[in-house]
Design a protein around this motif. Structure first.
Motif, PDB file in Angstrom:
ATOM      1  N   ASN A 171     114.551  38.850 -23.771  1.00  0.00           N
ATOM      2  CA  ASN A 171     113.445  38.693 -22.809  1.00  0.00           C
ATOM      3  C   ASN A 171     112.447  37.658 -23.288  1.00  0.00           C
TER       4      ASN A 171
ATOM      5  N   ARG B 217     117.739  43.100 -26.731  1.00  0.00           N
ATOM      6  CA  ARG B 217     117.272  42.886 -25.348  1.00  0.00           C
ATOM      7  C   ARG B 217     115.820  42.410 -25.329  1.00  0.00           C
ATOM      8  N   LYS B 218     115.022  42.959 -26.211  1.00  0.00           N
ATOM      9  CA  LYS B 218     113.619  42.525 -26.305  1.00  0.00           C
ATOM     10  C   LYS B 218     113.566  41.046 -26.696  1.00  0.00           C
TER      11      LYS B 218
ATOM     12  N   GLU C 276     113.806  33.873 -22.999  1.00  0.00           N
ATOM     13  CA  GLU C 276     113.784  33.257 -21.673  1.00  0.00           C
ATOM     14  C   GLU C 276     112.482  32.481 -21.446  1.00  0.00           C
TER      15      GLU C 276
END
Lengths: 431, 242
Positions: free
Chosen positions: A337, A333-334, A340
């Motif tokens: 992020n 997930r890091k 993006e």
């Protein structure tokens, strides 16, 4: 009576003989101007993707999906544009709606690409207010100096892009002599929570300007953007025909105090601030056999170098191993992020070469254009190769078959994309 | 001896005198085809060997000898595209792509036999000199040579009717006289305002065997424009001139 029978017989058998003059009738209704206009296209675009399950970006984006070896996407799009003109004022809008059914499920998006009021008191002056694409830069695949536009996709550079809300003007002045034209385009771009919030940092009013010169048969632009949503940047571009069939162009962008966010293989994030220079040089060459070559070299001063991208891939591999063993996806997930708008930018590295060869109407097949496009990452030697067939022989119908093969070693940009190949068939009908 | 010298001098001087007349004839042809500054509508029809057709309608404006611009009105897939020519510089504006891109005179924005130089035609006198004039009955045959190597065709052979000083046929040739295409001027029509000219131009080419393209003219009207109309910045706004 015989003559009448003969006449009817001739009409039935040889209508073109009788109405030879009407073969080329030009109906004036076709050219009557109306105060309003309406048009657009509807599109169907199935896509097949061959996944590379060992690729880093496959692990990152599809780690919790079981989509098989081949992914399918079914896309449909509707783009409508309309205008209303009265006196010196014109209202214009372009609305785009996309719907997609894919291995990720259903998704849809409707956007107002453009919607503005244009007031044109004279042929040399106009003011525009609303959402508009300003379309700066001379590059075909990349436009590093297009500071007030969204980033082009070099894989499909002719796609319509969404604009930003702005107040802009155009002032044009023509001369005789080596300096034939000067035009100036100032623009104000407000960025707040609900206005242009994807342009950059919010709560700023940004100012941009472009000065265009046609000097010694060369198009020259100078651009500037300042105001706080993005760091101040200056640009320059040019384009010139060396001969009737050989054009050269270039762009240069100087970006003041650019902030690059990057990650090391352990997952620590850093910000590095520096002045970035991006530039592009390109040619367009047409042979006597109607083959067009477009070649561009692009240096992306804001891009990542080999070490930075390898660290990013290494961190994802580590995070994926952690997820596979424990089910903990916090590392992935890091990475998502950070991907993006950063590592996930189109062509996030430093140096690229674009080459496109297209052959107009080979073997006298009218309206048929096959082409081959290659995008090469000069830094890691990975590349994509895309053969394409375009047919526009039926009025208002455009058929395009395009395949792309992504080739590269591990830890390279194209080698670590989530798919190895992609095939799409686009049917577009204009109305 | 004096006689020989006189004949010799006459022969030498005769060629430039003839060439000068030829250029005057060509100027007359230009002005009879259209005013120096005007607007008009054109329909282009590409006809394939099986008879199938594709049609394009353009609005065209011209100013002086070296400025011409055109905008597609139909079909819907081309609507809003505009082209600009300033001397030998040419650009194409495609609404989706955005900025105008440079194109070349030998390409064709519509496909088929007409290329960009045919569609964005300047005055013949701005691109060609008359090298030789032949008088064949009721026609002149003008042999034209491009002024520079940037002109689309190196040579033209133009058949001109002596009564109305309008072309009936033009052959476009390479430097070594290879035929690229032939234009046939047909159906003379009175457009009003003193403009009487062929309303149809047909073309065929040995390079496109059995294909034919046709250009039909409508509403040719003398009109003055500001120079600013013929700029890249103005290209997206061409429709406002109609």
């Amino acid at each position: 009576m015989r003559l009448l029978i003969l006449f009817v017989f001739m009409i039935v058998l040889f209508p073109r003989l009788i109405f030879a003059e009407s073969e080329y009738i030009f109906d004036l209704d076709e050219i009557e101007k109306k105060p309003y206009s309406f048009g657009g296209y509807v599109e169907a675009r199935p896509v097949f993707l061959g996944f590379d399950k060992d690729a880093v970006l496959h692990k990152l984006k599809l780690y919790d999906q079981d989509e098989g070896d081949i992914g399918q996407e079914y896309n449909a799009a509707l783009q409508i544009d309309g205008s209303y003109e009265k006196g010196i004022a014109k209202l214009y809008t372009k609305i785009n709606a996309d719907i997609q059914q894919s291995y990720l499920g259903w998704s849809d998006k409707t956007s107002i690409f453009e919607g503005y009021l244009s007031v044109k008191p004279s042929s040399s002056f106009s003011i525009n207010v609303g959402k508009k694409t300003l379309k700066w830069g001379k590059g075909y695949a990349w436009t590093p100096a297009a500071f007030v536009d969204r980033t082009k996709n070099p894989d499909d550079p002719e796609l319509a892009l969404e604009g930003f809300i702005s107040l802009s003007a155009d002032y044009i002045k023509s001369f005789s002599g080596p300096l034939k034209t000067v035009s100036f385009t100032p623009a104000v771009i407000p960025v707040y929570d609900d206005i242009n919030d994807d342009f950059g940092e919010t709560d700023h009013v940004n100012f941009a300007g472009k000065l265009y010169l046609l000097l010694y048969d060369t198009d020259i632009d100078f651009m500037v953007l300042a105001g706080g949503s993005k760091t101040t940047r200056f640009g320059f571009d040019f384009s010139r025909n060396i001969t009737t069939n050989f054009e050269i162009h270039g762009e240069f962008a100087f970006i003041n105090n650019f902030e690059k966010k990057f990650i090391n293989s352990a997952g620590d994030t850093f910000i590095k601030e520096y002045d970035a220079n991006s530039y592009l040089f390109g040619i367009r060459y047409l042979t006597k056999l109607d083959t067009t070559f477009i070649v561009e070299y692009y240096h992306n001063g804001t891009g990542f170098n080999d070490g930075e991208i390898e660290d990013y891939f290494s961190f994802i591999n580590t995070a994926y191993a952690a997820y596979a063993s424990s089910g903990n996806d916090s590392g992935l997930r890091k990475a998502l992020n950070l991907t993006e708008g950063n590592y996930g930018r189109i062509n996030p590295m430093k140096d690229y070469l674009y080459a496109r060869v297209s052959q107009k109407e080979p073997f006298n097949i009218l309206y048929f254009t096959p082409s081959l496009t290659g995008i090469f990452n000069v830094n890691d030697k990975s590349f994509s190769l895309s053969p394409e067939f375009l047919y526009t022989g039926i009025t208002n119908l455009e058929l395009r078959l395009k395949t792309s093969f992504l080739i590269g070693e591990s830890d390279s940009e194209y080698g670590e994309k989530q798919n190895d190949y992609r095939a799409e068939f686009r049917v577009r009908y204009y109305f | 001896m004096v006689k020989i010298l006189f004949v010799f001098m006459s022969l030498i001087l005769a060629v430039p005198a003839y060439a000068a007349d030829g250029n005057e004839l060509l100027e007359q042809v230009d002005r009879n085809l259209n005013p120096e500054s005007y607007e008009s509508y054109k329909k282009l029809i590409n006809i394939e060997p099986d008879g199938s057709r594709k049609e394009f309608v353009l609005f065209t404006v011209k100013k002086g000898k070296d400025k011409v611009a055109a905008m597609f009105i139909s079909p819907a897939s081309e609507k809003g595209r505009s082209t600009l020519r300033l001397d030998e510089n040419m650009w194409l504006y495609i609404p989706n792509v955005g900025k105008p891109i440079r194109i070349t005179s030998l390409q064709s924005v519509v496909g088929g036999v007409f290329n960009n130089a045919d569609i964005l035609r300047l005055d013949y006198t701005s691109e060609y000199n008359v090298e030789q004039v032949e008088e064949n009955g009721d026609e002149y045959l003008l042999h034209l040579k491009a002024k520079t190597n940037t002109v689309a065709y190196d040579k033209l052979k133009m058949w001109v009717n002596r009564d109305n000083m309008l072309p009936s046929k033009i052959e476009s040739l390479t430097e070594d006289l290879m035929l690229i295409k032939t234009l046939y001027f047909k159906e003379i029509k009175d457009f009003g305002g003193g403009i009487v000219r062929p309303s149809v131009i047909e073309t065929d080419s040995p390079l496109y065997k059995d294909y034919k393209s046709v250009m039909i003219f409508a509403k040719i009207k003398e009109k003055k424009f500001n120079d600013e109309v013929f700029t890249l910045t103005f290209m997206p706004n061409m429709d406002s001139l109609r």
